[in-house]
Scaffold this motif. Structure first.
Motif, PDB file in Angstrom:
ATOM      1  N   SER A  68      48.198  41.120  26.801  1.00 14.67           N
ATOM      2  CA  SER A  68      46.960  40.335  26.799  1.00 14.67           C
ATOM      3  C   SER A  68      45.737  41.121  26.332  1.00 14.67           C
ATOM      4  N   LYS A  71      44.481  40.779  21.115  1.00 14.14           N
ATOM      5  CA  LYS A  71      44.302  39.388  20.688  1.00 14.14           C
ATOM      6  C   LYS A  71      44.323  39.302  19.166  1.00 14.14           C
ATOM      7  N   GLN A  73      43.131  37.339  15.898  1.00 12.24           N
ATOM      8  CA  GLN A  73      42.037  36.466  15.506  1.00 12.24           C
ATOM      9  C   GLN A  73      42.248  36.051  14.050  1.00 12.24           C
ATOM     10  N   ASP A 104      39.784  29.192  15.507  1.00 14.84           N
ATOM     11  CA  ASP A 104      39.338  29.498  16.873  1.00 14.84           C
ATOM     12  C   ASP A 104      40.012  28.619  17.932  1.00 14.84           C
ATOM     13  N   THR A 107      44.388  31.063  21.539  1.00  9.29           N
ATOM     14  CA  THR A 107      44.308  32.452  21.969  1.00  9.29           C
ATOM     15  C   THR A 107      45.717  33.015  21.837  1.00  9.29           C
ATOM     16  N   ASP A 109      48.229  36.330  21.980  1.00  9.49           N
ATOM     17  CA  ASP A 109      48.443  37.677  22.501  1.00  9.49           C
ATOM     18  C   ASP A 109      49.600  38.347  21.758  1.00  9.49           C
ATOM     19  N   SER A 132      48.312  31.988  24.713  1.00 15.00           N
ATOM     20  CA  SER A 132      47.869  32.073  26.110  1.00 15.00           C
ATOM     21  C   SER A 132      46.709  31.145  26.429  1.00 15.00           C
ATOM     22  N   LYS A 135      41.862  25.589  22.752  1.00 11.35           N
ATOM     23  CA  LYS A 135      40.732  24.683  22.894  1.00 11.35           C
ATOM     24  C   LYS A 135      41.172  23.244  22.649  1.00 11.35           C
ATOM     25  N   ALA A 157      40.898  43.751  23.721  1.00  6.72           N
ATOM     26  CA  ALA A 157      40.019  43.065  24.683  1.00  6.72           C
ATOM     27  C   ALA A 157      39.365  44.036  25.657  1.00  6.72           C
TER      28      ALA A 157
END
Length: 160
Positions: A68, A71, A73, A104, A107, A109, A132, A135, A157
């Motif tokens: 975790s 991340k 992106q 976006d 998420t 991991d 994980s 939205k 993170a």
């Protein structure tokens, strides 16, 4: 979050080179060679990614569980993604109905680099990751996914 893609790219290239030159499986020793390479690969990750970032290496089961603190992106307007049809399974069918997402939305991991045929030449083209959070696409939380490494940046993170 700190961008750490450069460390992962160094690891990706080093592990790919070592595997394709020095740990090429042959018919009589495929699984032994792949086991040996996995040991080397974990050490490479420890020294090329974890050590420079001062990450508590011993805390994780590297390449077997989602991490975790790392991340993914997405870069660009849409992220092409292959999502496993069954949550929490890192093999099987990568045919979930979602094929692209907004950058976006999810998420992701980091778990490991992935190649379709571990017995052949590898490229580490894909990153296996765990979804994980989401939205919009909340029904895929908990699923394992594959994304092409050149479509994402990796961030730390900070809670290692």
């Amino acid at each position: 979050m700190k961008k750490v893609t450069e460390y992962f790219e160094k690891y990706r290239e080093a592990s790919r080179h070592l595997r394709n030159i020095y740990y090429v499986p042959k018919d009589d020793d495929v699984w032994d060679i792949l086991d040996d390479f996995e040991e080397v690969s974990v050490l490479l990750f420890k020294h090329l990614v974890c050590a420079p970032l001062n990450i508590g290496y011993e805390k994780y089961d590297w390449f077997n569980e989602s991490i975790s603190c790392f991340k993914l992106q997405a870069q660009g307007s849409r992220l092409p993604i292959m999502i496993n049809r069954i949550p929490n399974v890192n093999h099987g069918y990568w045919d979930h109905e979602i094929h692209t997402v907004d950058p976006d939305d999810l998420t992701l991991d980091f778990i490991c680099y992935f190649d379709w045929n571990p017995q052949g030449v590898i490229d580490n083209r894909y990153i296996m990751c765990k979804i994980s959070g989401a939205k919009v696409s909340k029904n895929v939380i908990g699923h394992i996914a594959l994304v092409e490494s050149h479509y994402v940046e990796i961030h730390h993170a900070g809670h290692s």
